[in-house]
Structure formats: structure tokens, C-alpha cells
Design a protein around this motif. Structure first.
Motif, PDB file in Angstrom:
ATOM      1  N   TYR A  36       0.669  -1.412   0.050  1.00 51.02           N
ATOM      2  CA  TYR A  36       0.092   0.020   0.182  1.00 51.02           C
ATOM      3  C   TYR A  36       0.857   1.318   0.031  1.00 51.02           C
ATOM      4  O   TYR A  36       1.925   1.388   0.515  1.00 51.02           O
ATOM      5  CB  TYR A  36      -1.039   0.057   1.127  1.00 51.02           C
ATOM      6  N   TYR A  37       0.292   2.195  -0.432  1.00 48.52           N
ATOM      7  CA  TYR A  37       1.108   3.733  -0.551  1.00 48.52           C
ATOM      8  C   TYR A  37       0.400   4.610   0.410  1.00 48.52           C
ATOM      9  O   TYR A  37      -0.904   4.751   0.426  1.00 48.52           O
ATOM     10  CB  TYR A  37       1.074   4.091  -1.977  1.00 48.52           C
ATOM     11  N   THR A  38       1.204   5.310   1.589  1.00 42.40           N
ATOM     12  CA  THR A  38       0.701   6.223   2.435  1.00 42.40           C
ATOM     13  C   THR A  38       0.382   7.431   1.577  1.00 42.40           C
ATOM     14  O   THR A  38       0.692   7.493   0.351  1.00 42.40           O
ATOM     15  CB  THR A  38       1.833   6.355   3.375  1.00 42.40           C
ATOM     16  N   PRO A  39      -0.272   8.459   2.040  1.00 45.39           N
ATOM     17  CA  PRO A  39      -0.475   9.451   1.386  1.00 45.39           C
ATOM     18  C   PRO A  39       0.568  10.240   0.569  1.00 45.39           C
ATOM     19  O   PRO A  39       1.874  10.241   0.895  1.00 45.39           O
ATOM     20  CB  PRO A  39      -0.677  10.563   2.487  1.00 45.39           C
ATOM     21  N   ILE A  40       0.141  10.332  -0.610  1.00 41.24           N
ATOM     22  CA  ILE A  40       1.142  10.634  -1.744  1.00 41.24           C
ATOM     23  C   ILE A  40       1.435  12.099  -1.820  1.00 41.24           C
ATOM     24  O   ILE A  40       0.448  12.770  -1.537  1.00 41.24           O
ATOM     25  CB  ILE A  40       0.592  10.062  -3.270  1.00 41.24           C
ATOM     26  N   LEU A  41       2.367  12.361  -1.927  1.00 44.64           N
ATOM     27  CA  LEU A  41       2.923  14.132  -2.370  1.00 44.64           C
ATOM     28  C   LEU A  41       3.504  14.175  -3.512  1.00 44.64           C
ATOM     29  O   LEU A  41       4.476  13.598  -4.148  1.00 44.64           O
ATOM     30  CB  LEU A  41       4.221  14.460  -1.316  1.00 44.64           C
ATOM     31  N   ILE A  42       3.143  14.944  -4.319  1.00 44.94           N
ATOM     32  CA  ILE A  42       3.413  15.423  -5.556  1.00 44.94           C
ATOM     33  C   ILE A  42       3.634  16.909  -5.615  1.00 44.94           C
ATOM     34  O   ILE A  42       2.869  17.674  -5.229  1.00 44.94           O
ATOM     35  CB  ILE A  42       2.287  15.268  -6.827  1.00 44.94           C
ATOM     36  N   ALA A  43       4.799  17.132  -6.339  1.00 47.37           N
ATOM     37  CA  ALA A  43       5.337  18.545  -6.233  1.00 47.37           C
ATOM     38  C   ALA A  43       5.881  19.143  -7.510  1.00 47.37           C
ATOM     39  O   ALA A  43       6.562  18.199  -8.249  1.00 47.37           O
ATOM     40  CB  ALA A  43       6.153  18.912  -5.217  1.00 47.37           C
ATOM     41  N   ALA A  44       5.481  20.119  -8.027  1.00 47.73           N
ATOM     42  CA  ALA A  44       6.053  20.975  -9.181  1.00 47.73           C
ATOM     43  C   ALA A  44       7.149  21.959  -8.522  1.00 47.73           C
ATOM     44  O   ALA A  44       6.494  22.879  -7.649  1.00 47.73           O
ATOM     45  CB  ALA A  44       5.238  21.518 -10.140  1.00 47.73           C
ATOM     46  N   HIS A  45       8.405  21.909  -8.735  1.00 43.07           N
ATOM     47  CA  HIS A  45       9.241  22.705  -8.181  1.00 43.07           C
ATOM     48  C   HIS A  45      10.386  23.407  -9.224  1.00 43.07           C
ATOM     49  O   HIS A  45      10.265  22.719 -10.234  1.00 43.07           O
ATOM     50  CB  HIS A  45       9.939  22.286  -6.688  1.00 43.07           C
ATOM     51  N   SER A  46      11.142  23.968  -8.630  1.00 45.13           N
ATOM     52  CA  SER A  46      12.301  24.770  -9.361  1.00 45.13           C
ATOM     53  C   SER A  46      13.291  23.793  -9.650  1.00 45.13           C
ATOM     54  O   SER A  46      13.455  22.839  -8.987  1.00 45.13           O
ATOM     55  CB  SER A  46      12.853  26.005  -8.642  1.00 45.13           C
ATOM     56  N   ALA A  47      14.065  23.740 -10.637  1.00 45.96           N
ATOM     57  CA  ALA A  47      15.084  22.979 -11.004  1.00 45.96           C
ATOM     58  C   ALA A  47      16.353  23.130 -10.081  1.00 45.96           C
ATOM     59  O   ALA A  47      17.079  22.267  -9.877  1.00 45.96           O
ATOM     60  CB  ALA A  47      16.006  23.440 -12.294  1.00 45.96           C
ATOM     61  N   ASP A  48      16.530  24.085  -8.957  1.00 48.45           N
ATOM     62  CA  ASP A  48      17.451  24.204  -8.128  1.00 48.45           C
ATOM     63  C   ASP A  48      16.854  23.412  -6.642  1.00 48.45           C
ATOM     64  O   ASP A  48      17.837  23.136  -5.967  1.00 48.45           O
ATOM     65  CB  ASP A  48      17.556  25.420  -7.551  1.00 48.45           C
ATOM     66  N   ASN A  49      15.607  22.790  -6.585  1.00 49.93           N
ATOM     67  CA  ASN A  49      15.161  22.195  -5.586  1.00 49.93           C
ATOM     68  C   ASN A  49      14.989  20.677  -5.854  1.00 49.93           C
ATOM     69  O   ASN A  49      14.929  20.388  -7.166  1.00 49.93           O
ATOM     70  CB  ASN A  49      13.759  22.901  -4.980  1.00 49.93           C
ATOM     71  N   TYR A  50      14.835  19.874  -4.685  1.00 50.95           N
ATOM     72  CA  TYR A  50      14.609  18.439  -5.036  1.00 50.95           C
ATOM     73  C   TYR A  50      13.967  17.807  -3.716  1.00 50.95           C
ATOM     74  O   TYR A  50      14.035  18.468  -2.801  1.00 50.95           O
ATOM     75  CB  TYR A  50      15.951  17.749  -5.371  1.00 50.95           C
ATOM     76  N   VAL A  51      13.574  16.694  -3.942  1.00 53.30           N
ATOM     77  CA  VAL A  51      12.826  15.828  -2.661  1.00 53.30           C
ATOM     78  C   VAL A  51      13.589  14.838  -2.217  1.00 53.30           C
ATOM     79  O   VAL A  51      13.973  15.069  -0.876  1.00 53.30           O
ATOM     80  CB  VAL A  51      11.527  15.468  -3.181  1.00 53.30           C
ATOM     81  N   PHE A  52      14.489  14.413  -3.050  1.00 53.33           N
ATOM     82  CA  PHE A  52      15.595  13.313  -2.650  1.00 53.33           C
ATOM     83  C   PHE A  52      16.576  13.126  -3.981  1.00 53.33           C
ATOM     84  O   PHE A  52      16.250  13.570  -4.996  1.00 53.33           O
ATOM     85  CB  PHE A  52      14.883  11.932  -2.017  1.00 53.33           C
ATOM     86  N   LYS A  53      17.595  12.464  -3.494  1.00 51.83           N
ATOM     87  CA  LYS A  53      18.645  12.369  -4.520  1.00 51.83           C
ATOM     88  C   LYS A  53      19.311  11.081  -4.013  1.00 51.83           C
ATOM     89  O   LYS A  53      19.715  10.889  -2.941  1.00 51.83           O
ATOM     90  CB  LYS A  53      19.924  13.462  -4.479  1.00 51.83           C
ATOM     91  N   SER A  54      19.351   9.916  -5.066  1.00 50.88           N
ATOM     92  CA  SER A  54      19.884   8.842  -4.722  1.00 50.88           C
ATOM     93  C   SER A  54      21.514   9.112  -4.266  1.00 50.88           C
ATOM     94  O   SER A  54      22.049   9.665  -5.077  1.00 50.88           O
ATOM     95  CB  SER A  54      19.994   7.805  -5.949  1.00 50.88           C
ATOM     96  N   GLY A  55      22.006   8.114  -3.412  1.00 55.79           N
ATOM     97  CA  GLY A  55      23.521   8.181  -3.102  1.00 55.79           C
ATOM     98  C   GLY A  55      23.576   9.285  -1.927  1.00 55.79           C
ATOM     99  O   GLY A  55      24.735   9.411  -1.612  1.00 55.79           O
ATOM    100  N   MET A  56      22.600   9.909  -1.621  1.00 60.09           N
ATOM    101  CA  MET A  56      22.724  11.006  -0.801  1.00 60.09           C
ATOM    102  C   MET A  56      22.201  10.885   0.667  1.00 60.09           C
ATOM    103  O   MET A  56      21.340   9.865   0.702  1.00 60.09           O
ATOM    104  CB  MET A  56      22.144  12.589  -1.071  1.00 60.09           C
ATOM    105  N   GLU A  57      22.437  11.173   1.707  1.00 57.62           N
ATOM    106  CA  GLU A  57      21.795  10.835   3.179  1.00 57.62           C
ATOM    107  C   GLU A  57      20.474  11.380   3.068  1.00 57.62           C
ATOM    108  O   GLU A  57      20.040  12.653   2.378  1.00 57.62           O
ATOM    109  CB  GLU A  57      22.548  11.563   4.168  1.00 57.62           C
ATOM    110  N   ALA A  58      19.459  10.845   3.626  1.00 57.61           N
ATOM    111  CA  ALA A  58      18.363  11.204   3.586  1.00 57.61           C
ATOM    112  C   ALA A  58      17.959  12.382   4.721  1.00 57.61           C
ATOM    113  O   ALA A  58      18.487  12.477   5.655  1.00 57.61           O
ATOM    114  CB  ALA A  58      17.164  10.244   4.173  1.00 57.61           C
ATOM    115  N   SER A  59      17.159  13.492   4.245  1.00 55.65           N
ATOM    116  CA  SER A  59      16.782  14.567   5.097  1.00 55.65           C
ATOM    117  C   SER A  59      15.975  14.057   6.178  1.00 55.65           C
ATOM    118  O   SER A  59      15.193  13.199   5.982  1.00 55.65           O
ATOM    119  CB  SER A  59      16.143  15.615   4.522  1.00 55.65           C
TER     120      SER A  59
END
Length: 232
Positions: A36-59
């Protein structure tokens, strides 16, 4: 600048805003058998922002989402960057084989699309789309999404009501088809960065064994979700 030049400048600025602002029709489909998927978050954002990046520590905010399904921290960060958001379009969990449709109107400068949702039952697994460049050309685009591991918690596969950051364990099996009394698959992870999830192991002993997950139900292979985006 004379009146004619001023009028032209205003017209060009208005046209640029119209070009950059887009309307998106989005359909998210859960491709798994028993996740099951918990509440989904969808975002349109600037090129300078991000939600996550592979290989990086999670915020800390991503950890909240990946371990407990709480998207509020990520939403706050994105809103501070003037992102355009859709929160919880399924009004709860998205069950296996089900789809949810939503619309998102982007504003000038929000040129990239991201999506995240915790996968249950997992320790810190989530389905993710990271900073997809929204096409300027109208049309329908289909994306296949993988499952990621936030790297913040050992995948012990023990269902114990956990879910708070730093508290090991799986919050719940939404369909009430998990086991009890597991000893745990592992208590540590070598890779503590965001990475492609190795998948749940599970077992067929629902009253003990190593895992509280049922290997006949809760295992998956990538991709785990399909997203269809119509750019208008």
C-alpha cells in the motif's frame, strides 16, 4: 522606455508566464501485489530544488515520510520554495492495483516534478520520482517508478507499530495480512544513503521466523508504480 516599449515588455512577460505555466493531469497506479502507498505527495518545483537524491543521506523530512508516511515536513520545505503541491490525492492509502487521478497547475519557474510515498509494509521504503523535467510540449507521458530505501533504518521486517523516526520497525500491515513474533531479518544496513530498495524478503511463517512479512504477498520487483502525465 516609451509607452510602446513598455506595452511590448508587458506583453512578452505575459507570454513567457503563459508558456512556463502548465496544467498537468496525473494518474498514479500502484503496480504491486500487496503493498500500500501512504498519502502521496506530488510537487512541481524549481530546477534548484529536489525532494531526494540517490546516493545522498536522507533529510529528516524524507525520513519522516519513508518511516512513518508523514509528508508534512517535505510539504513545508517545498512550500517555502513556492512549489505547487498536491497532497494526499487518494485521501488515504492507495491499495495494490488501484489508481488515483489528480490535477496540478504549475506556476512560472516550477519546471520539475517529484513524487514520493511510503510503501507499507516496509521499514523505510518509498516509491519516488525525482525532479523529472516537465516537457514544454503538450502530450501524454508515462513514467515507471522504482522503490527506494531511505537508508535510515534497518530492514528488520518486524511489524511492531513503529514509524517514528529512529524507532525501528514497521508501523502496520494495512491489509492485516502480516505475521507476528519475527526475530528480524537484519539489525543493521551497510548502505545508509538513499538507494534502490533490495525488496522485502519475507517468509512463510506468520507466527515467527525472521520476518513478519509474507513472502507470498509482500515481495515486489521494480517498477512498483506507473505515473501517466498529460501536459496541457
Amino acid at each position: 522606455m516609451n509607452n510602446k516599449q513598455l506595452t511590448l515588455a508587458v506583453l512578452l512577460a505575459s507570454q513567457a508566464l503563459t508558456v512556463n505555466a502548465q496544467n498537468l493531469d496525473i494518474v498514479v497506479t500502484n503496480l504491486t501485489q500487496g503493498i500500500y502507498y501512504t498519502p502521496i505527495l506530488i510537487a512541481a518545483h524549481s530546477a534548484d530544488n529536489y525532494v531526494f537524491k540517490s546516493g545522498m543521506e536522507a533529510s529528516p523530512q524524507l525520513q519522516m515520510m519513508a518511516e512513518g508516511g508523514n509528508i508534512s515536513g517535505l510539504s513545508e520545505i517545498l512550500m517555502a520554495d513556492n512549489a505547487d503541491l498536491v497532497e494526499n490525492p487518494a485521501a488515504g492509502m492507495l491499495a495494490p492495483a488501484m489508481s488515483v487521478s489528480t490535477t496540478l497547475s504549475t506556476t512560472d519557474g516550477n519546471t520539475h516534478l517529484s513524487l514520493v510515498s511510503m510503501m507499507l509494509p516496509t521499514n523505510d521504503g518509498f516509491v519516488g520520482l525525482n525532479s523529472w523535467k516537465i516537457p514544454e510540449e503538450a502530450g501524454t507521458y508515462t513514467l515507471m517508478l522504482n522503490a527506494y530505501d531511505a537508508g535510515t533504518e534497518a530492514n528488520n521486517e518486524i511489524i511492531n507499530g513503529g514509524g517514528a523516526p529512529g524507532v525501528p520497525g514497521i508501523p502496520v500491515s494495512p491489509a492485516d495480512n502480516g505475521g507476528t513474533g519475527a526475530l528480524g531479518v537484519t539489525m543493521e544496513e551497510d548502505n545508509t544513503m538513499i538507494h534502490i530498495h533490495r525488496g522485502s524478503l519475507g517468509d512463510d511463517d506468520l507466527a515467527g521466523g525472521k520476518s513478519d512479512l509474507d513472502n507470498r504477498v509482500h515481495r515486489w520487483l521494480n517498477p512498483v508504480a506507473k505515473v501517466t502525465i498529460t501536459v496541457n
